[in-house]
Design a protein around this motif. Structure first.
Motif, PDB file in Angstrom:
ATOM      1  N   VAL A   1     146.050  18.838 -47.195  1.00  0.00           N
ATOM      2  CA  VAL A   1     146.048  20.158 -46.567  1.00  0.00           C
ATOM      3  C   VAL A   1     145.028  21.038 -47.288  1.00  0.00           C
ATOM      4  O   VAL A   1     145.072  21.185 -48.514  1.00  0.00           O
ATOM      5  N   ARG A   2     144.127  21.638 -46.508  1.00  0.00           N
ATOM      6  CA  ARG A   2     143.137  22.569 -47.045  1.00  0.00           C
ATOM      7  C   ARG A   2     143.333  23.913 -46.349  1.00  0.00           C
ATOM      8  O   ARG A   2     143.505  23.951 -45.125  1.00  0.00           O
ATOM      9  N   ALA A   3     143.344  24.998 -47.111  1.00  0.00           N
ATOM     10  CA  ALA A   3     143.585  26.325 -46.540  1.00  0.00           C
ATOM     11  C   ALA A   3     142.520  27.304 -47.006  1.00  0.00           C
ATOM     12  O   ALA A   3     142.186  27.365 -48.199  1.00  0.00           O
ATOM     13  N   LEU A   4     141.994  28.046 -46.041  1.00  0.00           N
ATOM     14  CA  LEU A   4     141.059  29.126 -46.334  1.00  0.00           C
ATOM     15  C   LEU A   4     141.843  30.430 -46.290  1.00  0.00           C
ATOM     16  O   LEU A   4     142.409  30.784 -45.248  1.00  0.00           O
ATOM     17  N   VAL A   5     141.877  31.126 -47.414  1.00  0.00           N
ATOM     18  CA  VAL A   5     142.698  32.337 -47.522  1.00  0.00           C
ATOM     19  C   VAL A   5     141.814  33.514 -47.926  1.00  0.00           C
ATOM     20  O   VAL A   5     141.058  33.430 -48.910  1.00  0.00           O
ATOM     21  N   ARG A   6     141.916  34.593 -47.149  1.00  0.00           N
ATOM     22  CA  ARG A   6     141.242  35.824 -47.551  1.00  0.00           C
ATOM     23  C   ARG A   6     142.181  36.607 -48.456  1.00  0.00           C
ATOM     24  O   ARG A   6     143.266  37.019 -48.046  1.00  0.00           O
TER      25      ARG A   6
ATOM     26  N   MET B   1     149.616  24.453 -53.808  1.00  0.00           N
ATOM     27  CA  MET B   1     148.234  24.011 -53.594  1.00  0.00           C
ATOM     28  C   MET B   1     147.365  24.493 -54.753  1.00  0.00           C
ATOM     29  O   MET B   1     147.620  25.560 -55.341  1.00  0.00           O
ATOM     30  N   GLU B   2     146.361  23.717 -55.079  1.00  0.00           N
ATOM     31  CA  GLU B   2     145.466  24.055 -56.179  1.00  0.00           C
ATOM     32  C   GLU B   2     144.253  24.848 -55.654  1.00  0.00           C
ATOM     33  O   GLU B   2     143.817  24.668 -54.516  1.00  0.00           O
TER      34      GLU B   2
ATOM     35  N   PHE C   1     141.936  26.524 -50.885  1.00  0.00           N
ATOM     36  CA  PHE C   1     142.988  25.902 -51.688  1.00  0.00           C
ATOM     37  C   PHE C   1     143.292  24.539 -51.073  1.00  0.00           C
ATOM     38  O   PHE C   1     143.174  24.348 -49.860  1.00  0.00           O
ATOM     39  N   VAL C   2     143.702  23.581 -51.911  1.00  0.00           N
ATOM     40  CA  VAL C   2     143.925  22.229 -51.414  1.00  0.00           C
ATOM     41  C   VAL C   2     145.202  21.639 -52.017  1.00  0.00           C
ATOM     42  O   VAL C   2     145.554  21.942 -53.158  1.00  0.00           O
ATOM     43  N   GLY C   3     145.883  20.812 -51.220  1.00  0.00           N
ATOM     44  CA  GLY C   3     147.090  20.137 -51.695  1.00  0.00           C
ATOM     45  C   GLY C   3     147.318  18.876 -50.897  1.00  0.00           C
ATOM     46  O   GLY C   3     146.760  18.701 -49.808  1.00  0.00           O
ATOM     47  N   SER C   4     148.146  17.981 -51.414  1.00  0.00           N
ATOM     48  CA  SER C   4     148.421  16.732 -50.700  1.00  0.00           C
ATOM     49  C   SER C   4     149.839  16.261 -50.956  1.00  0.00           C
ATOM     50  O   SER C   4     150.490  16.706 -51.917  1.00  0.00           O
TER      51      SER C   4
ATOM     52  N   VAL D   1     151.318  26.846 -43.956  1.00  0.00           N
ATOM     53  CA  VAL D   1     150.789  27.369 -45.226  1.00  0.00           C
ATOM     54  C   VAL D   1     151.287  28.798 -45.439  1.00  0.00           C
ATOM     55  O   VAL D   1     151.393  29.578 -44.488  1.00  0.00           O
ATOM     56  N   ARG D   2     151.599  29.119 -46.680  1.00  0.00           N
ATOM     57  CA  ARG D   2     152.060  30.470 -47.007  1.00  0.00           C
ATOM     58  C   ARG D   2     151.466  30.920 -48.333  1.00  0.00           C
ATOM     59  O   ARG D   2     151.030  30.094 -49.146  1.00  0.00           O
TER      60      ARG D   2
END
Length: 866
Positions: free
Chosen positions: A775-780, A812-813, A826-829, A842-843
């Motif tokens: 899981v990859r997340a783009l967070v502002r 996630m890191e 941020f990324v996690g698996s 994602v939160r």
């Protein structure tokens, strides 16, 4: 009115008997049969007449009798041994000293509206108080540096009697504090120590009493002093009596006055434990005091004090949750909240679930939840129910992650096990079994107790119960004016050889004390059976304003007066600790049938179990954890019902079926030596399972490890260096709250690998167990630093509405900054380990080393589809 000058007369004990007063004034005697026997030996009839109160006994026994005892070498030897036992107990090394700290300075204050230490101290109403009393006893045994804080009620809880129609009547009996094992706290010059609490237009004074409960002290506030007005002297008049205005006055005195009393005695607790919401105002006073002392803002003082507050919720029933109208809060706190440094609106939101709802009353549990670092229910099921009830305080947080945990209640074993069984346990489990009560291996030795010995002792306890019940019934009949010729009926009730079932508790409608009589024909058949009869003993009080509860008692009385039921159903009036002891020790089955999930825990079944009594209960409260297939019975199942009448019908039928097909046949199944060996085998299994798991030694040790020690450490940390860390943490929180609206989850990319490279996930993708999810997340984040947030993906099975059920979160890191300023990847698996339909979302949560839990701030941002 004439002028009355009062004075106190103390018993004139011969020098050889001075230790009697030493023993009498420490409640340690109440859970040690060797010391109890000392007072019985003085005069057993007078001991009973004095309500098992040793101080009153010593003041009532004749001087001639005391002089005779002073010459009785056998008695003096017993007295010396008892005094040495108490002194040794007070001085020996404790569990807390071995495991936690050698400091004996009180660092934990336990606030409760009631304490059930013993029947000679009638300042309790029911389960909440009994639990509080057992909490103190185990804290003493374990050496926890704890003090209790409560109120000394002039009349305690009401005394119950029934009229000829079976309708409950209430009378209030004044407590004679000068003939109770209690002492007034005095200043160095001998005057009573007084504290003052502000009420509208005046200050109210309270004196402080102290009860020694082993190593622990219980402090009780008393407003019945000459300096107060007649109205204010009544603040501590009775427990759970009066109207809402009296209740708020009492809770102000308990919370605000209780903390001031500790400070006045030089006790500055690091941890304050609120046993139910009655003492919630304590948290406000703690904020006010620290704010004044350290010149802090309200928010800074909140961070410091919340670190050291613990809150235990005890009921899901609305009637048991205190709340006050806004008008009352304005009246009693209009002059107080400015001292907190906040305005009226901010103050009222502290007790509201919906901050902007002006019509919402001020709820004491909400206040306590908001101002505590740890909150818990009193069984696993109750913790789950509490998370559902109060979850709206943490918007956006999944119900199973709401920060309300659970510590299942227990009992103080030594205070409830019969003297006879205590002796048996010492012989076969070892003399120190009660000190090692949480050790499961100790209880395995129960199987070594010969069935003959075990059953003989149980029958002896049952005989004692029946004698006691007959005497109580005769006294009840005499008070109601029963003809002398009819009093002989009391000698015929109950048969020592019959299966005896006990039901004793508060008569609230949800506890369904009349469920047994849903089908009168069927229950009458059980009562009148010639070969395998059943008999029932009931006891319990309804709240004075609970007409529905009173009606249930009346129904039982009317049924008991029917021909065929008179010798088989007994209701014992004025239920108290003394009656409870006889019941839990002497019946064969303990019946409990609350409407699930209304019973938070319940502890009477635990007391019965350690005395060799089998439980038969609906699957509610503690029984969800206490039940095992071979150790008792479950009435019905755990399915929810919308129709209460239908639920009562179904579960009453289940109860009858259980009695007819399992319980009664098992009890009356005897071997050639007339022993119910299969029954005894079940009883021993119940003891082995319940005794080490449901006791207050384990419960208090769990509170200490999970809550008290971490809270005390956090309090020291937050208040060190003039509360510098609390100030910095408050400032950090303020900055994060202000910038929080800037956060947006802009994009989420989910890829899966079956071992042959990653592919992008969509709603039609099917994976196999063992597949890896990335899981990859783009967070502002805007102006918020990436170190100040925790980005997680929340995953679990989904229902038909695409809601994740029983989910769990994976942190996630931080990966790298994105091209756009303020945006970060941020990324996690995780591996796929279970089959079925699953979901991921994602939160973003605040992150700081000083947050007790990530939901503390009520801030959470979820990925949303626009």
């Amino acid at each position: 009115m004439p002028t009355v000058r009062s004075f106190t007369v103390l018993p004139a004990l011969p020098d050889q008997l001075k230790d009697l007063d030493f023993i009498a004034r420490n409640m340690y005697w109440s859970w040690n049969c060797e010391l109890l026997e000392l007072f019985r030996r003085i005069d057993s009839n007078l001991w009973s007449a004095c309500g098992h109160n040793p101080v009153k006994l010593l003041g009532s026994v004749s001087q001639e009798k005391l002089e005779d005892l002073a010459k009785n070498q056998g008695f003096l030897g017993q007295l010396q041994g008892s005094a040495e036992q108490l002194r040794s107990y007070l001085e020996q090394q404790t569990w807390y000293e071995k495991v936690c700290s050698k400091s004996d300075e009180p660092s934990i204050a336990y606030f409760s509206a009631e304490f059930g230490v013993h029947e000679c101290l009638p300042i309790y109403a029911g389960g909440l108080g009994i639990l509080a009393g057992d909490h103190l006893k185990s804290a003493s045994d374990l050496g926890i540096p704890l003090v209790g804080v409560g109120l000394l009620y002039q009349k305690g809880y009401f005394r119950q009697y029934l009229n000829v129609d079976g309708w409950q009547q209430e009378i209030y009996v004044e407590n004679d504090v000068h003939n109770m094992p209690i002492e007034l706290v005095r200043t160095e010059d001998g005057r009573p120590l007084m504290i003052s609490v502000e009420y509208p237009g005046r200050s109210v004074l309270a004196q402080i009493w102290c009860i020694y409960v082993g190593r622990v002290k219980l402090y009780l506030l008393d407003t019945n002093v000459d300096e107060n007005s007649p109205m204010d002297r009544m603040i501590t008049s009775s427990l759970y009596g009066g109207d809402r205005e009296l209740r708020i006055r009492q809770e102000i005195m308990l919370g605000i006055g209780g903390l001031r009393a500790l400070y006045a005695m030089g006790i500055h607790p690091k941890v304050c434990h609120m046993n139910e919401g009655h003492a919630g105002f304590m948290a406000l006073e703690r904020i006010r005091g620290l704010r004044d002392e350290q010149n802090m803002t309200f928010d800074e003082a909140v961070e410091a004090t919340r670190a050291g507050n613990v809150f235990t919720i005890h009921t899901p029933v609305k009637a048991g949750l205190d709340e006050f109208r806004v008008e009352l809060m304005d009246k009693y706190f209009g002059g107080y909240f400015p001292k907190l440094g906040i305005n009226r609106e901010r103050f009222l939101t502290l007790g509201r679930i919906l901050p902007d709802d002006e019509s919402e009353p001020f709820k004491m549990p909400v206040l306590a939840l908001k101002l505590s670092s740890f909150s818990n229910g009193v069984s696993k099921l109750h913790g789950e129910i509490s998370r559902g009830i109060w979850g709206n305080l943490w918007p956006g947080v999944p119900v199973d992650e709401v920060p309300i945990t659970s510590v299942t209640n227990g009992i103080h074993l030594k205070g409830w096990v019969s003297d006879e069984l205590d002796g048996l346990y010492k012989r076969y489990l070892g003399p120190a079994y009660a000190e090692n009560t949480t050790d499961k291996s100790v209880w395995d030795a129960v199987d070594q107790i010969p069935d003959e010995e075990f059953w003989r002792i149980h029958q002896r306890c049952k005989d004692q119960l029946i004698v006691f019940a007959r005497n109580r019934l005769k006294a009840q009949m005499t008070r109601r004016g029963t003809y002398h010729a009819e009093l002989s009926r009391a000698e015929e009730v109950l048969d020592p050889e019959s299966l005896t079932i006990g039901f004793a508790r508060r008569f609230a409608s949800y506890k369904r004390g009349n469920l047994l009589f849903k089908n009168p024909r069927r229950i009458m058949k059980l009562l009148m059976a010639k070969d395998k009869p059943v008999q029932f003993i009931f006891a319990g009080k309804a709240h004075p304003k609970d007409t529905e509860g009173k009606e249930i008692i009346r129904q039982i009385i009317h049924f008991a007066h029917q021909e065929g039921a008179r010798r088989r159903i007994v209701f014992l009036e004025d239920y108290d600790i003394d009656i409870a002891r006889f019941l839990v020790r002497g019946v064969d089955v303990w019946l409990n049938n609350p409407r699930r999930p209304m019973e938070a825990s319940g502890t009477s079944g635990m007391k019965a179990a350690i005395n060799g009594v089998l439980n038969m209960s609906t699957f509610d409260g503690w029984w969800c954890e206490g039940y095992t297939k071979d150790g008792g019975w479950v009435i019905g199942d755990s399915e929810p019902y919308d129709d209460c009448d239908y639920q009562d019908l179904v579960e009453s039928q289940a109860m009858y079926n259980m009695l007819e097909n399992e319980v009664i046949p098992l009890f009356y199944s005897r071997t050639a030596d007339n022993l119910p060996r299969a029954w005894i085998r079940r009883v021993k299994h119940s003891i082995r399972w319940i005794a080490p798991r449901f006791n207050t030694h384990g419960m208090v040790a769990e509170y200490t490890r999970r809550f008290y020690e971490p809270s005390a450490a956090k309090w020291r940390y937050m208040t060190a260096e003039a509360c510098a860390r609390a100030r910095a943490f408050s400032s950090w929180k303020s900055g994060v709250k202000q910038a929080w609206p800037e956060i947006v989850v802009k994009d989420v990319i989910i890829e899966a690998s079956n071992g042959d490279g990653y592919q992008r996930l969509n709603h039609t993708t099917q994976l196999k167990v063992g597949s890896q999810l990335c899981v990859r997340a783009l967070v502002r984040l805007g102006s918020i630093d990436s170190n100040d947030v925790a980005v997680e993906f929340y995953h679990g099975p989904v229902d038909t509405w695409q809601n994740i059920k029983n989910g769990s979160a994976i942190r996630m890191e931080y990966d790298h900054p994105a091209d756009q300023d303020g945006e970060h990847w941020f990324v996690g698996s995780m591996p796929c380990t279970q089959t079925g339909k699953h979901g991921v979302s994602v939160r973003v949560l605040p992150k700081h080393g000083d947050l007790v839990d990530p939901y503390d701030m009520g801030l959470i941002i979820w990925e949303t589809t626009t």
